[in-house]
Design an enzyme around this catalytic site. Sequence first.
Site, PDB file in Angstrom:
ATOM      1  N   HIS A  31       0.764  -1.210   0.093  1.00 15.42           N
ATOM      2  CA  HIS A  31      -0.054   0.101   0.112  1.00 15.42           C
ATOM      3  C   HIS A  31       0.749   1.166   0.065  1.00 15.42           C
ATOM      4  CE1 HIS A  31       0.307   0.909   4.461  1.00 15.42           C
ATOM      5  NE2 HIS A  31       0.176  -0.307   4.450  1.00 15.42           N
ATOM      6  N   GLU A  35      -5.065   2.090   2.548  1.00 14.85           N
ATOM      7  CA  GLU A  35      -5.151   0.995   3.490  1.00 14.85           C
ATOM      8  C   GLU A  35      -5.418   1.016   4.844  1.00 14.85           C
ATOM      9  OE1 GLU A  35      -3.473  -2.715   5.682  1.00 14.85           O
ATOM     10  OE2 GLU A  35      -2.823  -0.716   5.678  1.00 14.85           O
ATOM     11  N   GLU A  36      -4.499   2.215   5.516  1.00 11.40           N
ATOM     12  CA  GLU A  36      -4.214   2.047   6.811  1.00 11.40           C
ATOM     13  C   GLU A  36      -5.896   2.515   7.437  1.00 11.40           C
ATOM     14  OE1 GLU A  36      -2.012   1.147   8.525  1.00 11.40           O
ATOM     15  OE2 GLU A  36      -0.266   1.405   7.844  1.00 11.40           O
ATOM     16  N   ASP A  60       6.016   0.493   6.522  1.00 12.01           N
ATOM     17  CA  ASP A  60       4.699   0.381   6.468  1.00 12.01           C
ATOM     18  C   ASP A  60       4.137   1.565   5.659  1.00 12.01           C
ATOM     19  OD1 ASP A  60       1.982  -0.633   6.721  1.00 12.01           O
ATOM     20  OD2 ASP A  60       1.830   0.096   8.739  1.00 12.01           O
ATOM     21  N   ASP A 110       3.214  -6.582   3.153  1.00 12.51           N
ATOM     22  CA  ASP A 110       2.747  -5.293   4.318  1.00 12.51           C
ATOM     23  C   ASP A 110       3.027  -5.765   5.557  1.00 12.51           C
ATOM     24  OD1 ASP A 110       1.969  -3.167   5.157  1.00 12.51           O
ATOM     25  OD2 ASP A 110      -0.185  -3.751   5.147  1.00 12.51           O
ATOM     26  N   HIS A 160       3.262   2.264  12.837  1.00 16.56           N
ATOM     27  CA  HIS A 160       2.251   3.511  13.113  1.00 16.56           C
ATOM     28  C   HIS A 160       2.826   4.511  14.045  1.00 16.56           C
ATOM     29  CE1 HIS A 160      -1.506   0.738  12.100  1.00 16.56           C
ATOM     30  NE2 HIS A 160      -0.502   0.713  10.827  1.00 16.56           N
TER      31      HIS A 160
END
Lengths: 461, 461
Positions: free
Chosen positions: A275, A320-321, A287, A346, A417
């Site tokens: 992504h 995506e997130e 990520d 991912d 994140h």
Amino acid sequence: MKKTMIRAGAALIALAAPAGAQKQPATTEVLRDAALKDDVAWDLTEGLTTEVGQRLAGTEAEARARTWAVTRLKALGFANVRIEPFDMPVWIRGAETAEITAPFPQKLAITALGNSGATPPAGLTAEVVGFASLDALIAADPAKVRGKIVFVTHRMGATQDGSSYGPFGNVRRAGPSAAAKLGAAAIVIRSIGTDHHRNPHTGVQSWAAGVTPIPAAALSVPDAEQLERILKRGRPVTMRLVLTPQMTGVHQSGNVIAEVPGRDANAGIVLVGGHLDSWDLGTGAIDDAAGVAITAAAAKRVGDAGRPLRTIRVVWFGAEEVGGFGGIAYAKRHAAEKHVLVGESDFGADRVWRFDTRFANPKAPAAAAVAAALLPLGIARGTNEAHGGTDVEPMAALGVPIADLRQDGTRYFDLHHTPDDTLDKIDPEQLRQNVAAWTALLSVVANTRDEFGPITPAAQQ
Amino acid sequence: MKKTMIRAGAALIALAAPAGAQKQPATTEVLRDAALKDDVAWDLTEGLTTEVGQRLAGTEAEARARTWAVTRLKALGFANVRIEPFDMPVWIRGAETAEITAPFPQKLAITALGNSGATPPAGLTAEVVGFASLDALIAADPAKVRGKIVFVTHRMGATQDGSSYGPFGNVRRAGPSAAAKLGAAAIVIRSIGTDHHRNPHTGVQSWAAGVTPIPAAALSVPDAEQLERILKRGRPVTMRLVLTPQMTGVHQSGNVIAEVPGRDANAGIVLVGGHLDSWDLGTGAIDDAAGVAITAAAAKRVGDAGRPLRTIRVVWFGAEEVGGFGGIAYAKRHAAEKHVLVGESDFGADRVWRFDTRFANPKAPAAAAVAAALLPLGIARGTNEAHGGTDVEPMAALGVPIADLRQDGTRYFDLHHTPDDTLDKIDPEQLRQNVAAWTALLSVVANTRDEFGPITPAAQQ
């Protein structure tokens, strides 16, 4: 891409094969080993994280990332490079501070969770009520929670396969709705992370039906432990929270698609990708800049070696997130096309250690050929219970077989994140091993007529 | 403290010595080994970082820390517990943000350096000019710097003895004045740190005479590397800085003093301690809650074993980080008292690996006895060129001998002056080894009549 591919392919073949064999594709082994010297994935990861940086879904930063992606994918020689736009609701972060006002005044490191509600601009001050788990919160007497700031802690530990993210991640996914249902003024959780740095972990959560959003945020792990220690002193603890995120309405995101066209349009599509969007705190290196870079680099390598039988489609999914909007949009648009396999990278950039599948016929000769090509990279054959990633799950739900090259996740949730998801966390050697693994997979699967499905969707089994 | 000491001391002696020897102090070895099970240092470190948190010099937080310290030191049984106040100029942090506005818009993690000037409240936007070292900045053509934001990077690496902090730290100490002299609008440096987290390292710097302060700040190491990559692209880079710290005038700080009174007031004072203040970003666990805790725990252990010959004076200095004001105030007030030794713990909480001194007679029997007692803890005898720490240097400058129990600094500059300086970074076992080392040192030095000085101050040699 064609010219570049044929030239590079010919060079490899000249090294590897006897004279007269120049028209044949290079062998999987040769391509795999050449990929261990790959620089394409690093250049893509470095470029995306440096020249774009964070790229929150639906924002102008993600739009810049799409423009950047199209330019780079075309320059790499891919065909049919295009953006497929879709609309989505966009949440953006605002101010975010937290401080204990009594009994021991001090600031805490905090970040809002996706779709968090907002405090008043001047903040919200309330007593803190602590819970040792999500279950304890759910079982709480509403009278003890009403009007308070709920704090939920946990004890997530690192696992190589990332399996701790499922159960512990529920504190983030379900905690805010549970607290809101009980009448809490706000909720702060211990970050869903395995590090000990003052960098809180954000992540998406969705409000249960009928629930009015409340401010919802994560403390860094050291701050959560600090709050635990303070609560253990037994005196009333009050916290002041300022969180001013907002829903900004519906905006455009998009998937970026690039192809290595196959020789036989009826042989089906092999879809790989990752992504393009990231959370907004770091630069989304692990990520998932690494994932889009790894799969594109591998596709380019297989394409450069000579036109494959099947089309390799590289998809850099958007959004995506924040809810997997890109994967849903892709499946809606492409459901009717014959996909023979989907696979997504991912889970960071550390080494691949296992090859999982979800095939109707896991003993297909091509599956064994992939496994044999992966073994020298230190990758074992795993289960036939792969789930793929968020972006490919909607296609898998339609019965498309999944290949999953599982990465070592031991340190993934140290960074996941957080502001710390930056380029320096990527080990170029492990990144190359990933490229080699995907190259081997694509080299086999794009050049066989073996079918692996359709397979009954996992959710329906 | 006396009653507690005598009781605890008797208990230790009963274990260690034959009947009839109860009136003798416990041996150094017994005290040392008992200290390997110490909990006092952990409790002090945990308490100070949890119940006070950050304690920037001259602020109400540092005043709360002094109150906390007096309560705890009295509860531990120390005698003559008191605060010796002094005045100092106080600088406080304001808002601090940085973002690249072109060519690749993105936010950077930044923190102001001590005594930094301020930007206008709405910020300052200027082109960035990069330098690979402080020397390169100093040699720069003023025309290329004037009105710009100077960026200075470096390549500090971790060293066990912390020796990289001297030369690389000059980027922070001297960089801002050098940039201001050249007419720069502001300066941002790569943090003086050895980690790769998005936590910038603050630290003090003082303006050279005649220089007008400019905004001066540190980027986290990943952000500095990001800026390097962006500058390498060769396009003009502009940055927007918001830094609103301020000098708030003269306020009160203070040293907290506690004693184990000796049997012979003429035998001199053994001074040990650390500093009570911390930087404002973390909770000052390794810098220097651990240091005040280690030395106090060791002094208590020696005192509890029976009244020593010499007075052990524990000093928790104020306002070390921002200019060593506490050490200067102490020396001014106590210069006339006979100090036989000074020693400070201010380099984290990892294991002690070397015993350095600055003695007129490094071959004194007591020095050899200390070395012998430290060896089983894995501590080697080092050089006779110890410098002590910032707080004890003013006394050393008067000719007082120094003992330095050098800690492993390999990871110290990962955490130093960052938000990440929190309790979770302290390893309880290594903390105990520190307590055992200081206990052994104090047990010998407080119970001998050996003299180690005076010694010509290092600065005058």
